[in-house]
Write an enzyme that holds these catalytic residues in place. Structure first.
Site, mmCIF file in Angstrom:
data_model
loop_
_atom_site.group_PDB
_atom_site.id
_atom_site.type_symbol
_atom_site.label_atom_id
_atom_site.label_comp_id
_atom_site.label_asym_id
_atom_site.label_seq_id
_atom_site.Cartn_x
_atom_site.Cartn_y
_atom_site.Cartn_z
ATOM 1 N N ASP A 106 11.999 6.342 0.646
ATOM 2 C CA ASP A 106 11.099 5.378 1.299
ATOM 3 C C ASP A 106 11.392 5.189 2.776
ATOM 4 O OD1 ASP A 106 13.558 3.849 0.472
ATOM 5 O OD2 ASP A 106 12.481 2.219 1.469
ATOM 6 N N ASP A 124 17.289 5.646 3.625
ATOM 7 C CA ASP A 124 18.285 5.820 2.572
ATOM 8 C C ASP A 124 17.856 6.947 1.637
ATOM 9 O OD1 ASP A 124 16.237 4.693 1.007
ATOM 10 O OD2 ASP A 124 17.009 2.676 1.340
ATOM 11 N N TYR A 139 13.085 -4.305 -2.703
ATOM 12 C CA TYR A 139 11.627 -4.376 -2.863
ATOM 13 C C TYR A 139 11.254 -5.323 -4.006
ATOM 14 C CZ TYR A 139 11.367 -0.559 0.444
ATOM 15 O OH TYR A 139 11.473 0.202 1.585
ATOM 16 N N GLU A 184 14.826 1.241 11.615
ATOM 17 C CA GLU A 184 14.609 2.084 10.428
ATOM 18 C C GLU A 184 13.139 2.459 10.279
ATOM 19 O OE1 GLU A 184 16.167 2.352 5.813
ATOM 20 O OE2 GLU A 184 16.020 0.390 6.754
#
Length: 508
Positions: A88, A91, A239, A485
């Site tokens: 996603d 990571d 999430y 990120e």
């Protein structure tokens, strides 16, 4: 002249390829104005980024060549094939909830603006298919969805290239006993939206996607509950489903109505819309909250397709528009001094790209219906919405106080130290690519590279990162994941917006 079976087959393939690239739409034109940016270049890079996020066995035509195969045993813990899909963000975990939303938004980008993409349309479709192939695997068992691969806490305790990862590839699922209407509803939306994308060029695949979407939505609706209820330890705080699951049920039904045209889903929306929060007043659209997206999507059925029973969604969509118009009577949005829409400090750019996409899409619907938005006596035209969206996209590409492009690899000045394990490499010491350093780099060894001030050596071209703070400041600090990120759901709606502007300024 008689054609051989092989030549007939070739012509069929060519014909289907042409169909795959046929999304006719003539937009409002800016062709007589000078473009501020090379939107076509930005579009190409925004799609290329997804290749850097791929998990699984990479294809021979992989363009992001510093990446290699990874996660080839994913799913084996539960004896299921879960190889593929996307990481996603920075990571190495595969989170199904944001991956499904990314897929929906990439598909919506192609549905609305694919006719403008020209040579990039095929790349966009490959990005979608990389996700849908995985989502089909994740939903292969009835009343079950595999929603995550990887132990997020242990993954985040390491700084490893995906090719090296040795953290547990734990598999998490929702089922009848552990429901997840939010992740299931979003997965149904993703499969339904993608079925529209492939309907003409690959009808068999499209039908497979749609059949699965129908089955997954039925599961989402029958076994209700938030997935972060039963899977809290695995999915939170990464999430969590903060907005509940009602928005995903409305969103999923809206996409199935669009994909099937069946009265079943129209009736579902009419009966359940208010219960599911259709009129709820909010103006944030992203991986967690889909209310606004559902309103815009359903407004088209009323505005363009004249489905009279959905007339209220025009009002709901207008309320959202009024909330984001600077200076409008009902505006409730915040902007930085440099003019960037600001929702929150953590990955704010995702809301910039998603809102820009919605503004352009609603402008398209308004133009088709030859109507406007009325905000407390102020008339807001489709052109006004396009202008606001353009200012946001231009800010992202470099028209801001720092003259910084927030897309990696676009423009002369862009973030060099993004929070991304595979990318964080540099000649001065940060994590090398597998090509230049084939030897394994252990879990904790990588943090020396993460903490380095050297620029990333493996350039994740096209990645849009979290962005500046409320005061237009950006430190370009790899450790600052909130601002540095990238994420797939930041890029996905931007693909549609860039397609519109690239075509409008004659670059496509």
């Amino acid at each position: 002249m008689a054609l051989s079976p092989s030549s007939v087959g070739l012509r069929v393939i060519v014909f289907l390829s042409l169909l795959c690239n046929a999304f006719p739409y003539a937009p409002h034109s800016h062709r007589h104005r000078i473009a501020n940016h090379n939107y076509r270049d930005a579009l190409t890079k925004s799609i290329l980024f997804f290749e850097g996020q791929r998990s699984g066995k990479l294809p021979s035509h992989q363009r992001m060549t510093w990446r290699r195969d990874s996660g080839l045993s994913d799913g084996s813990a539960l004896h299921v094939d879960l190889v593929g899909g996307y990481y996603d963000a920075g990571d190495n975990v595969k989170f199904g909830f944001p991956m499904a939303f990314t897929t929906t938004m990439l598909s919506w980008s192609v549905i609305e603006f694919g006719g403008l993409m020209k040579s990039e349309l095929q790349n966009a479709k490959e990005a979608i298919r990389w996700a849908t192939d995985y989502l089909l695997k994740a939903t292969s068992h009835p009343d079950t969805i595999y929603v995550q691969v990887g132990d997020a806490n242990k993954d985040h305790a390491c700084w490893e290239r995906p090719e090296d990862m040795d953290t547990p590839r734990s598999v998490f699922k929702v089922d009848k006993n552990t429901p997840g209407s939010d992740v299931a509803g979003e997965t149904a939306a993703a499969l339904a939206a993608a079925s529209i994308v492939f309907r003409k060029c690959d009808p068999s695949y499209s039908k497979t996607l749609l059949r699965r979407a129908i089955r997954v939505f039925a599961f989402a609706d029958k076994y209700r509950g938030p997935y972060s209820g039963g899977l809290k330890m695995a999915v939170c705080p990464f999430y969590c489903s903060y907005s509940g699951y009602q928005d995903e049920l409305l969103w999923g039904a809206a996409w199935l109505h669009k994909a099937t045209k069946k009265p079943t889903y129209l009736n579902y929306i009419q009966v359940n819309g208010q219960i599911l929060g259709a009129a709820q007043f909010d103006n944030t659209f992203g991986w967690d909250n889909k209310h606004v997206g559902a309103r815009i999507l359903l407004s088209k059925a009323f505005l363009v397709q004249k489905v009279k029973s959905l007339h209220e969604y025009k009002g709901h969509a207008d309320n959202f528009i009024c909330s984001v118009i600077p200076g409008a009577p009902f505006s409730s949005s915040q902007f930085t001094p440099g003019g960037l829409l600001f929702k929150m400090g953590d990955s704010n750019m995702q809301y910039v790209t998603s809102t820009s996409f919605l503004l352009l899409t609603y402008a398209k619907y308004l133009t088709s219906a030859r109507t406007v938005v009325n905000c407390g006596g102020s008339v807001i035209t489709a052109g006004h919405l396009r202008s606001i969206a353009k200012k946001q996209v231009d800010y992202l590409l470099g028209e801001n106080p720092l003259r910084m492009s927030y897309m990696v690899g676009y423009g002369p000045k862009y973030p060099r130290r993004i929070h991304h394990r595979g990318s964080s490499a540099g000649g001065g010491g940060p994590l090398p690519s597998v090509a230049t350093h084939p030897g394994k780099i252990q879990c904790h060894e990588g943090f020396a590279f993460m903490n380095s001030q050297s620029p990333n050596f493996n350039v994740l071209v096209g990645a849009v990162i979290g962005g500046p703070d409320l005061h237009d400041r950006f430190p370009d600090d790899r450790a600052d994941y909130e601002q540095s990120e990238p994420a797939t759901y930041i890029n996905a709606p931007l693909v549609g917006a860039l397609s519109y502007f690239a075509h409008s300024f004659g670059q496509l």
